[in-house]
Design a protein around this motif. Sequence first.
Motif, PDB file in Angstrom:
ATOM      1  N   THR A  60       0.808  -1.221   0.450  1.00  0.00           N
ATOM      2  CA  THR A  60       0.133   0.178   0.539  1.00  0.00           C
ATOM      3  C   THR A  60       1.148   0.773   0.028  1.00  0.00           C
ATOM      4  O   THR A  60       2.184   1.528   0.347  1.00  0.00           O
ATOM      5  N   ALA A  63      -0.792   8.043   3.813  1.00  0.00           N
ATOM      6  CA  ALA A  63      -1.066   9.465   3.222  1.00  0.00           C
ATOM      7  C   ALA A  63      -2.175   9.637   1.961  1.00  0.00           C
ATOM      8  O   ALA A  63      -2.450  10.595   1.674  1.00  0.00           O
ATOM      9  N   GLY A  64      -3.355   8.111   2.040  1.00  0.00           N
ATOM     10  CA  GLY A  64      -3.799   8.392   0.857  1.00  0.00           C
ATOM     11  C   GLY A  64      -3.245   8.308  -0.711  1.00  0.00           C
ATOM     12  O   GLY A  64      -4.581   8.845  -1.522  1.00  0.00           O
ATOM     13  N   ASN A  65      -2.349   8.188  -0.978  1.00  0.00           N
ATOM     14  CA  ASN A  65      -2.230   7.628  -2.328  1.00  0.00           C
ATOM     15  C   ASN A  65      -1.261   6.440  -2.215  1.00  0.00           C
ATOM     16  O   ASN A  65      -0.506   5.821  -1.048  1.00  0.00           O
ATOM     17  N   ASP A 113      -5.371   3.347  -2.698  1.00  0.00           N
ATOM     18  CA  ASP A 113      -5.891   4.504  -2.525  1.00  0.00           C
ATOM     19  C   ASP A 113      -5.194   5.626  -3.386  1.00  0.00           C
ATOM     20  O   ASP A 113      -4.387   6.000  -3.445  1.00  0.00           O
ATOM     21  N   GLY A 114      -6.136   6.347  -3.774  1.00  0.00           N
ATOM     22  CA  GLY A 114      -5.974   7.577  -4.401  1.00  0.00           C
ATOM     23  C   GLY A 114      -4.344   7.893  -5.584  1.00  0.00           C
ATOM     24  O   GLY A 114      -5.287   6.673  -6.462  1.00  0.00           O
ATOM     25  N   THR A 133     -10.000   1.754  -3.052  1.00  0.00           N
ATOM     26  CA  THR A 133     -11.185   3.160  -2.410  1.00  0.00           C
ATOM     27  C   THR A 133     -11.843   3.584  -3.364  1.00  0.00           C
ATOM     28  O   THR A 133     -11.289   3.564  -4.686  1.00  0.00           O
ATOM     29  N   GLU A 135     -12.528   6.612  -3.992  1.00  0.00           N
ATOM     30  CA  GLU A 135     -11.184   7.729  -5.420  1.00  0.00           C
ATOM     31  C   GLU A 135     -10.105   7.086  -5.548  1.00  0.00           C
ATOM     32  O   GLU A 135      -9.326   7.849  -6.581  1.00  0.00           O
ATOM     33  N   THR A 193     -14.103   1.266   1.633  1.00  0.00           N
ATOM     34  CA  THR A 193     -13.583   2.912   2.109  1.00  0.00           C
ATOM     35  C   THR A 193     -12.409   3.343   2.378  1.00  0.00           C
ATOM     36  O   THR A 193     -12.187   2.688   2.033  1.00  0.00           O
ATOM     37  N   LYS A 194     -12.175   4.840   2.553  1.00  0.00           N
ATOM     38  CA  LYS A 194     -10.637   4.994   2.621  1.00  0.00           C
ATOM     39  C   LYS A 194     -11.205   4.071   3.953  1.00  0.00           C
ATOM     40  O   LYS A 194      -9.673   3.491   4.560  1.00  0.00           O
TER      41      LYS A 194
END
Length: 269
Positions: A60, A63-65, A113-114, A133, A135, A193-194
């Motif tokens: 992974t 921080a969302g990316n 994610d991201g 996600t 996103e 989901t995130k």
Amino acid sequence: MNPESFKPQHFLWHFDGGVGTVTLNRPDRMNPLTFESYAEMRDMFRELVYVPEVKAIVVTGAAGNFSSGGDVHEIIGPLVEMDMPGLLKFTRMTGDLVKAMRNCPQPIIAAVDGICVGAGAIMSMASDLRIATPEAKTAFLFNRVGLAGCDMGACAILPRIIGQGRASELLFTGRTMGAEEGERWGFFNKLSTKADLMKDAQDMAARLASGPTFANGMTKNQLNMEWDMSLDTAIEAEAQAQAICMQTKDFERAYHAFVAKKKPVFEGD
């Protein structure tokens, strides 16, 4: 490699309950890859062949990316100045990361994610399973920087996941594939989901880690080997692989558990 004490320099590693988690950790730049992180991950996946304590892997980003691919300043810039032997050394090294991911027996789950583009999209593609996600934005954007889409095995692996026509579109245009589109096309196995992404990825990894891991490694090996086999050759290879698995104690454990109407407890031998 001792999974309990392994401390990589260019990404994060966490090991618990048989599951190793790799986290790309340069959040200020959306977790790009560098010469050093490519090489260190390649070497880690190669060593995992000999580390049965690690039964499944989650990859992974922080921080969302997931990953923005090759670092513009630390990789792209130097590549512009390299001669052909240097460039070929680099492209072979990045391809070796994919070879190492495919050749390690442990199933790899990408938690996306991201931003997931360039070499980041390749790492996701090279994993065995992918959870994202809504996103998540995935792009094999090599065409957009003047390069061919045939990078790190993309032309071999991506069509086998989503089909030739869809892979051709993504590789010729470099456009972004949204998360729902990616799930519909079969690139993503599941959307989360995130808040639930890492829990779902870890749960899936734990489920695989508690299974017959020797047999799981055999399945991954056959999935790799049968790409270029005839049907007759594939059936014979699977007959031999399954006969080997029938000699394991896990197979015997499963039989006795079934007779006793209990859930089998696998130990990977």
